[in-house]
Write a protein that holds these residues in place. Sequence first.
Motif, PDB file in Angstrom:
ATOM      1  N   LYS A   1       0.866  -1.174   0.000  1.00  0.00           N
ATOM      2  CA  LYS A   1       0.000   0.000   0.000  1.00  0.00           C
ATOM      3  C   LYS A   1       0.903   1.224   0.000  1.00  0.00           C
ATOM      4  CE  LYS A   1      -3.831   2.011   2.558  1.00  0.00           C
ATOM      5  NZ  LYS A   1      -3.441   2.762   3.770  1.00  0.00           N
ATOM      6  N   LEU A   2       0.935   1.914  -1.139  1.00  0.00           N
ATOM      7  CA  LEU A   2       1.833   3.065  -1.285  1.00  0.00           C
ATOM      8  C   LEU A   2       1.381   4.237  -0.403  1.00  0.00           C
ATOM      9  CD1 LEU A   2       4.259   4.245  -2.963  1.00  0.00           C
ATOM     10  CD2 LEU A   2       2.525   5.230  -4.480  1.00  0.00           C
ATOM     11  N   HIS A   3       2.317   4.769   0.414  1.00  0.00           N
ATOM     12  CA  HIS A   3       2.012   5.973   1.204  1.00  0.00           C
ATOM     13  C   HIS A   3       2.527   7.219   0.524  1.00  0.00           C
ATOM     14  CE1 HIS A   3       0.242   4.277   4.668  1.00  0.00           C
ATOM     15  NE2 HIS A   3       1.276   3.508   4.941  1.00  0.00           N
ATOM     16  N   ASP A   4       3.735   7.112  -0.033  1.00  0.00           N
ATOM     17  CA  ASP A   4       4.352   8.303  -0.609  1.00  0.00           C
ATOM     18  C   ASP A   4       5.286   7.895  -1.742  1.00  0.00           C
ATOM     19  OD1 ASP A   4       5.458  10.754  -1.157  1.00  0.00           O
ATOM     20  OD2 ASP A   4       5.840  11.279   0.936  1.00  0.00           O
ATOM     21  N   GLY A   5       4.978   8.364  -2.938  1.00  0.00           N
ATOM     22  CA  GLY A   5       5.828   8.113  -4.092  1.00  0.00           C
ATOM     23  C   GLY A   5       6.786   9.267  -4.351  1.00  0.00           C
ATOM     24  N   HIS A   6       6.776  10.283  -3.451  1.00  0.00           N
ATOM     25  CA  HIS A   6       7.715  11.418  -3.520  1.00  0.00           C
ATOM     26  C   HIS A   6       7.681  12.126  -4.873  1.00  0.00           C
ATOM     27  CE1 HIS A   6       9.084  10.011   0.306  1.00  0.00           C
ATOM     28  NE2 HIS A   6       9.433   8.849  -0.204  1.00  0.00           N
ATOM     29  N   ARG A   7       6.482  12.528  -5.294  1.00  0.00           N
ATOM     30  CA  ARG A   7       6.357  13.261  -6.559  1.00  0.00           C
ATOM     31  C   ARG A   7       7.243  14.510  -6.615  1.00  0.00           C
ATOM     32  NH1 ARG A   7       1.197  12.426  -8.703  1.00  0.00           N
ATOM     33  NH2 ARG A   7       1.469  13.626 -10.583  1.00  0.00           N
ATOM     34  N   PRO A   8       7.259  15.376  -5.560  1.00  0.00           N
ATOM     35  CA  PRO A   8       8.092  16.596  -5.654  1.00  0.00           C
ATOM     36  C   PRO A   8       9.572  16.279  -5.865  1.00  0.00           C
ATOM     37  CG  PRO A   8       6.646  16.704  -3.723  1.00  0.00           C
ATOM     38  CD  PRO A   8       6.548  15.310  -4.282  1.00  0.00           C
ATOM     39  N   LEU A   9      10.047  15.222  -5.173  1.00  0.00           N
ATOM     40  CA  LEU A   9      11.455  14.841  -5.292  1.00  0.00           C
ATOM     41  C   LEU A   9      11.786  14.423  -6.725  1.00  0.00           C
ATOM     42  CD1 LEU A   9      14.206  14.055  -4.125  1.00  0.00           C
ATOM     43  CD2 LEU A   9      13.222  11.877  -3.445  1.00  0.00           C
ATOM     44  N   ARG A  10      10.854  13.731  -7.370  1.00  0.00           N
ATOM     45  CA  ARG A  10      11.143  13.191  -8.707  1.00  0.00           C
ATOM     46  C   ARG A  10      11.221  14.270  -9.774  1.00  0.00           C
ATOM     47  NH1 ARG A  10      11.406   7.909  -7.625  1.00  0.00           N
ATOM     48  NH2 ARG A  10      10.130   7.196  -5.882  1.00  0.00           N
ATOM     49  N   SER A  11      10.906  15.511  -9.415  1.00  0.00           N
ATOM     50  CA  SER A  11      11.026  16.585 -10.402  1.00  0.00           C
ATOM     51  C   SER A  11      12.353  17.334 -10.281  1.00  0.00           C
ATOM     52  CB  SER A  11       9.851  17.559 -10.259  1.00  0.00           C
ATOM     53  OG  SER A  11       9.923  18.169  -8.999  1.00  0.00           O
ATOM     54  N   THR A  12      13.227  16.954  -9.328  1.00  0.00           N
ATOM     55  CA  THR A  12      14.539  17.601  -9.260  1.00  0.00           C
ATOM     56  C   THR A  12      15.627  16.545  -9.433  1.00  0.00           C
ATOM     57  OG1 THR A  12      15.247  17.357  -6.947  1.00  0.00           O
ATOM     58  CG2 THR A  12      13.569  19.009  -7.384  1.00  0.00           C
ATOM     59  N   LEU A  13      16.515  16.787 -10.390  1.00  0.00           N
ATOM     60  CA  LEU A  13      17.551  15.802 -10.684  1.00  0.00           C
ATOM     61  C   LEU A  13      18.509  15.639  -9.510  1.00  0.00           C
ATOM     62  CD1 LEU A  13      18.018  14.027 -13.082  1.00  0.00           C
ATOM     63  CD2 LEU A  13      19.647  15.713 -13.966  1.00  0.00           C
ATOM     64  N   ARG A  14      18.920  16.744  -8.918  1.00  0.00           N
ATOM     65  CA  ARG A  14      19.854  16.681  -7.803  1.00  0.00           C
ATOM     66  C   ARG A  14      19.246  15.912  -6.625  1.00  0.00           C
ATOM     67  NH1 ARG A  14      24.915  16.284  -6.084  1.00  0.00           N
ATOM     68  NH2 ARG A  14      25.297  17.294  -4.082  1.00  0.00           N
ATOM     69  N   GLY A  15      17.977  16.222  -6.341  1.00  0.00           N
ATOM     70  CA  GLY A  15      17.293  15.544  -5.245  1.00  0.00           C
ATOM     71  C   GLY A  15      17.188  14.052  -5.492  1.00  0.00           C
ATOM     72  N   LEU A  16      16.891  13.716  -6.732  1.00  0.00           N
ATOM     73  CA  LEU A  16      16.739  12.312  -7.086  1.00  0.00           C
ATOM     74  C   LEU A  16      18.073  11.560  -6.971  1.00  0.00           C
ATOM     75  CD1 LEU A  16      14.215  10.837  -7.873  1.00  0.00           C
ATOM     76  CD2 LEU A  16      14.776  11.219 -10.273  1.00  0.00           C
ATOM     77  N   TYR A  17      19.130  12.170  -7.478  1.00  0.00           N
ATOM     78  CA  TYR A  17      20.444  11.520  -7.395  1.00  0.00           C
ATOM     79  C   TYR A  17      20.846  11.300  -5.933  1.00  0.00           C
ATOM     80  CZ  TYR A  17      21.411  12.236 -12.402  1.00  0.00           C
ATOM     81  OH  TYR A  17      21.386  12.207 -13.768  1.00  0.00           O
ATOM     82  N   LEU A  18      20.666  12.333  -5.113  1.00  0.00           N
ATOM     83  CA  LEU A  18      21.038  12.175  -3.701  1.00  0.00           C
ATOM     84  C   LEU A  18      20.136  11.148  -3.022  1.00  0.00           C
ATOM     85  CD1 LEU A  18      21.938  15.800  -2.502  1.00  0.00           C
ATOM     86  CD2 LEU A  18      23.493  13.932  -3.096  1.00  0.00           C
ATOM     87  N   GLY A  19      18.869  11.115  -3.413  1.00  0.00           N
ATOM     88  CA  GLY A  19      17.946  10.131  -2.854  1.00  0.00           C
ATOM     89  C   GLY A  19      18.359   8.712  -3.227  1.00  0.00           C
ATOM     90  N   PHE A  20      18.723   8.515  -4.485  1.00  0.00           N
ATOM     91  CA  PHE A  20      19.172   7.185  -4.931  1.00  0.00           C
ATOM     92  C   PHE A  20      20.476   6.801  -4.235  1.00  0.00           C
ATOM     93  CE2 PHE A  20      16.962   7.458  -9.366  1.00  0.00           C
ATOM     94  CZ  PHE A  20      15.732   7.320  -8.736  1.00  0.00           C
ATOM     95  N   TYR A  21      21.337   7.786  -4.029  1.00  0.00           N
ATOM     96  CA  TYR A  21      22.610   7.517  -3.357  1.00  0.00           C
ATOM     97  C   TYR A  21      22.350   7.131  -1.893  1.00  0.00           C
ATOM     98  CZ  TYR A  21      27.506   8.290  -1.918  1.00  0.00           C
ATOM     99  OH  TYR A  21      28.776   8.147  -1.424  1.00  0.00           O
ATOM    100  N   ALA A  22      21.445   7.846  -1.238  1.00  0.00           N
ATOM    101  CA  ALA A  22      21.088   7.521   0.146  1.00  0.00           C
ATOM    102  C   ALA A  22      20.531   6.091   0.214  1.00  0.00           C
ATOM    103  CB  ALA A  22      20.049   8.517   0.675  1.00  0.00           C
ATOM    104  N   ALA A  23      19.705   5.728  -0.775  1.00  0.00           N
ATOM    105  CA  ALA A  23      19.132   4.373  -0.805  1.00  0.00           C
ATOM    106  C   ALA A  23      20.232   3.338  -1.003  1.00  0.00           C
ATOM    107  CB  ALA A  23      18.092   4.269  -1.930  1.00  0.00           C
TER     108      ALA A  23
END
Length: 254
Positions: free
Chosen positions: A80-102
């Motif tokens: 059951k999806l709670h948050d797909g982080h739509r705002p994050l997916r619109s910024t490349l820097r945020g996405l890269y850092l998010g993937f790196y954190a993961a």
Amino acid sequence: MGLVNDRCICLRKFEYSETSQILTLFARQHGLIRVIAKGAHRVNKSGSSKFGGGIDLLDLGDATFTDRLEKDLATLTEWKLHDGHRPLRSTLRGLYLGFYAAELASLFFEQRDPHPAVFDHLEKLAADLATRRIEQAFLAFELNLLREAGYLPELSRCISCGTAVQARPGPMSFSADQGGVVCRNCESVFPGRSAVDGRLIGIIQMVLNLGDARAPLTRLPVLTRHQTDPINRLLMEHIQHSLGRPLRMRGYVA
Ligand SMILES: [Zn+2]
């Protein structure tokens, strides 16, 4: 067959066959779990699919999975999806850092070794990465993860002689293979050392002192990539050396 339910963040995904995914989930109470999501991409007659068409990196949800310790791969039965982080997916820097954190969160712990504080911090980070406080938010997560995993580099004492080292402006030496700073007297015996501005070491120490998982981001200094790029490179070198393997997200982060 025992089923368990937990709040999870997706850290790794691998498309498996036409319709399924193999995922590494970070479960708040259960730690890292590898699951197969069978039929994630199969769409039924009404146009919907079992796991909302597939699970993405960093997706946060309530997962139900089989709990059999002897099996390396659990089966995901509900998501059951709670948050797909739509705002994050619109910024490349945020996405890269998010993937790196993961990626980092997937590497430091054994499977089924819970770290709820790291989980909570990662959940918070995914929201913070879509804000202007992105650089300090990421650095605080990265340092807390290293601390929790026992991989924090030594920054206040020379790793060779143990002398206290003050972070002050000007070049300091850091040894990635030994995992810490090296004082002036000892630096000649560390040929693999790299030079780092002492002000950056000072920033790392400040963020470590202020940026625990529950602290508000407003307590942290405002950082730009001018500061965080060399810090992230330094920590990445240390992490790669500690783990003995290159990181997939190198080249995207700093
Ligand atoms: Zn020394």
